[in-house]
Design a protein around this motif. Sequence first.
Motif, PDB file in Angstrom:
ATOM      1  N   GLY A 271      29.087  28.587  38.546  1.00  0.00           N
ATOM      2  CA  GLY A 271      28.421  29.675  39.238  1.00  0.00           C
ATOM      3  C   GLY A 271      28.467  30.951  38.414  1.00  0.00           C
ATOM      4  N   THR A 272      28.024  32.040  39.023  1.00  0.00           N
ATOM      5  CA  THR A 272      27.988  33.326  38.330  1.00  0.00           C
ATOM      6  C   THR A 272      28.962  34.306  38.963  1.00  0.00           C
ATOM      7  N   GLU A 275      27.663  35.875  42.224  1.00  0.00           N
ATOM      8  CA  GLU A 275      27.911  35.090  43.440  1.00  0.00           C
ATOM      9  C   GLU A 275      29.311  35.358  43.987  1.00  0.00           C
ATOM     10  N   GLU A 276      30.278  35.437  43.078  1.00  0.00           N
ATOM     11  CA  GLU A 276      31.651  35.716  43.521  1.00  0.00           C
ATOM     12  C   GLU A 276      31.767  37.128  44.095  1.00  0.00           C
ATOM     13  N   ARG A 278      29.506  38.787  45.653  1.00  0.00           N
ATOM     14  CA  ARG A 278      28.934  38.769  47.014  1.00  0.00           C
ATOM     15  C   ARG A 278      29.922  38.171  48.025  1.00  0.00           C
ATOM     16  N   GLU A 279      30.665  37.165  47.581  1.00  0.00           N
ATOM     17  CA  GLU A 279      31.705  36.592  48.442  1.00  0.00           C
ATOM     18  C   GLU A 279      32.798  37.620  48.733  1.00  0.00           C
TER      19      GLU A 279
END
Length: 357
Positions: A271-272, A275-276, A278-279
């Motif tokens: 993943g990128t 993405e992390e 945003r989590e």
Amino acid sequence: MRSSYQKEDVILLLKDITGMVQPQPAKERERLIQSGRHYCEMLPVEYVPTEKYMQVYEESLKMYAAPTAEAVAGLAEKILRDRGPDTVLVSLARAGIPVGILLKWYLKLTHQLDVEHYAVSIIRGRGIDHNAMRYLLQRYEPRQLLFVDGWVGKGAIFNELKKEMAAYEGVSPEIAVLADPANVTKLCGTHKDLLIPSSCLNCTVSGLISRTFLRSDVIGKEDFHGAVYYGELEAADLSYAFLHAIAAHFPIAAHFPDVRITDPVAETAHGTGLEEVRELAKAFGITDIHLIKPGIGETTRVLLRRVPWKVLADVHCKEDPALRHIFRLAEEKQVPIVYYPLRHYKCCGLIKKMGDI
């Protein structure tokens, strides 16, 4: 633009605005930024390191000079392989400038190539300096230009480049960095969250120049973006001391088949980084992801020139020497450290919301 760098190492396509802009304290600046004022219209007061912090910096430099040099070597070999010997390095001011100089030195030492090196400004939300781009494209082919930065946080500047380069046919939006934990570019020295020692300090490892500035009452339509030269800090300037400390670990053989060109897939989490991030925003109730600054370099910036809320450190990094300067700054500024499972990064800086300042 003045700097403490030699002109043969880098040409700064910037307007010297020394004495024209008054720096603002972090809290005042943060309130204005979160009220809608763009960060590029203000300059922060430069952090003056304490004696204890400088000791941590010197320790970090000794410990991470060799891994940083390895990342420079690996990145330079990729650039030569993928982009060719007539590449023109275009560093993004200011974090990209030391990296561009190190790449230039490495290619000269190892391949006898004297590549051209410039520095330009790009500002999130305001774009690249179009006057600087015009200057470069009057002198070089579009395919020759390669953008260089220190590291990738979550990829905001890379996305800005992709958007901006749509207007410049033949100019690649690709970016070359030493560390890309966000997993957005193949032109990187490593996908690990590497401590690049220059990230620990501000102008005193960046040619004594400020971050870049853009405001219409100071920067005219034909001007380059601006920056301030901190001549009063010349006695504390470590810009070349840093460069020489890294370059001392370059390979000295005539050819470098042993330089490791890393496999991006094998080295990084899936993943990128975005993405992390945003989590993390969801987990910590943060509605604006610009208040999350992931990675060692970005977390350091939060502590040096923003108003931090918390620092997230990966649960496996409690004793990691790469975070010593982070922990030292957090202690000085009374910012809590929260240990949290992170995939791409060793740490993240969280900025306080305006209502809490």
